[in-house]
Write an enzyme that holds these catalytic residues in place. Structure first.
Site, short mmCIF file in Angstrom:
data_model
loop_
_atom_site.label_atom_id
_atom_site.label_comp_id
_atom_site.label_asym_id
_atom_site.label_seq_id
_atom_site.Cartn_x
_atom_site.Cartn_y
_atom_site.Cartn_z
N CYS A 17 66.21 53.41 4.16
CA CYS A 17 65.89 54.53 3.30
C CYS A 17 64.39 54.78 3.42
CB CYS A 17 66.30 54.17 1.86
SG CYS A 17 65.69 55.22 0.55
N GLU A 24 67.77 62.08 3.63
CA GLU A 24 68.03 61.74 5.02
C GLU A 24 67.87 63.00 5.87
OE1 GLU A 24 68.04 59.18 6.55
OE2 GLU A 24 68.59 57.57 5.18
#
Length: 250
Positions: free
Chosen positions: A2, A114
Site C-alpha cells: 500500500c 491504487e
C-alpha cells in the site's frame, strides 16, 4: 501496495471504536486525504505499562511515522523503503520478525489508493496510470494490519523529544477479486473480534498471530476512479476522494 491512503476519522471516533482511554492518546491530527510514506498518522497499539504492577496491556492511539525503522538500524532513513511488509514472510524477515512477534498494530484508514495502467501513453513512452480509491462498502474505518518499532537516536540525550522515533509498516498480501483487477497486492486487515489478541504484546505465538489477520472479505470493498491530482503528494483535501466518471478518467 500500500503506497497511499486516506486517514480522515476523528480522534474521538477512533477512541470510541477501539475503546481507548483519551489519556493514552496523542493529540488529534487533521484529516489527511493523501497519506504518503514518511508522513505521520494515527495507529492503534497496546503496551504493558512500565513502573507499575499492572501486567495488562492498555490500548493507545499514537501518531506514528509511516516507514519502519528497525530498532537495530544505523540509519533512520531506511524507513522510507520499508512501508510494507509481506504477510507471507513478515514473521521471518530480520527487519520485521521481532515486531510481528510483539509489536503489532492497527492502522485505521478510510481507504487506500491504487493505480491501474491505461491505454494512454505518456511522454516517457510508458502507459499512464489511473488512480482508484478503495474503501469499505460499509462503515468508515478499514482496520489494516501493521507492525511498529522503536528506534533510539544515539546522538541525542534521553530527555530530548527526538530521542525516540516510532515507525510502522502495513502488512500486505495477494489481492482478492475486489482489488486484483487493479493491483496484485493489497493490505491485510484485522476484524474486530481479533483486535484484542492481535494487539496484545504478550501474545508472542507467531502462528496464532498470523491467523488473526486476513484480506478484507470478498464484497466488503468498493472501488472507483479518482482525480490524478492524488499523484502529487502535496495535494490534499476531500476533493481527492470524489469519484470521477469514466470519461474524466480517460
Amino acid at each position: 501496495m500500500c503506497g497511499r491512503y486516506a486517514s480522515t476519522t476523528s480522534r474521538n471516533t477512533l477512541l470510541e471504536t477501539f475503546e481507548i482511554d483519551p489519556e493514552r492518546a496523542d493529540p488529534e491530527m487533521a484529516p489527511d486525504y493523501n497519506v504518503a510514506p514518511t508522513k505521520t498518522s494515527p495507529v492503534v497499539i497496546a503496551r504493558v505499562p512500565k513502573d507499575t504492577d499492572d501486567e495488562q496491556p492498555h490500548r493507545q492511539l499514537r501518531n506514528l511515522k509511516w516507514g519502519l525503522t528497525p530498532f537495530w538500524s544505523k540509519d533512520p532513513k531506511i524507513g522510507s523503503r520499508m512501508i510494507n511488509a509481506r504477510a507471507e514472510t513478515v514473521h521471518e524477515k530480520p527487519a520485521y520478525r521481532q515486531c510481528f512477534k510483539s509489536r503489532r498494530g492497527i492502522v485505521p484508514v478510510a481507504g487506500f489508493y491504487e493505480w491501474f495502467p491505461t491505454d494512454e501513453v505518456g511522454k516517457s513512452g510508458k502507459p499512464l496510470k489511473q488512480p482508484y480509491f478503495i474503501h469499505p462498502a460499509e462503515g468508515d474505518i478499514l482496520p489494516l494490519a501493521g507492525i511498529f518499532d522503536f528506534w533510539r537516536n544515539p546522538d541525542v540525550p534521553d530527555e530530548d523529544p527526538d530521542a525516540w522515533l516510532v515507525t510502522f509498516s502495513v502488512i500486505t498480501t495477494e489481492a482478492t477479486d475486489d482489488v486484483g483487477h487493479i493491483h496484485d497486492r493489497m493490505p491485510m486487515s484485522v476484524s474486530p473480534e481479533n483486535w484484542a489478541d492481535w494487539l496484545d504484546p504478550t501474545n508472542t505465538d507467531v502462528d496464532y498471530a498470523r491467523s488473526l489477520m486476513a484480506p478484507p472479505a470478498p464484497g466488503s470493498l468498493q472501488t472507483y476512479p479518482v482525480s490524478k491530482a492524488v499523484n502529487n503528494v502535496r495535494n490534499n483535501g476531500a476533493d481527492l476522494l470524489k469519484p470521477i466518471t469514466v470519461e474524466e478518467a480517460h
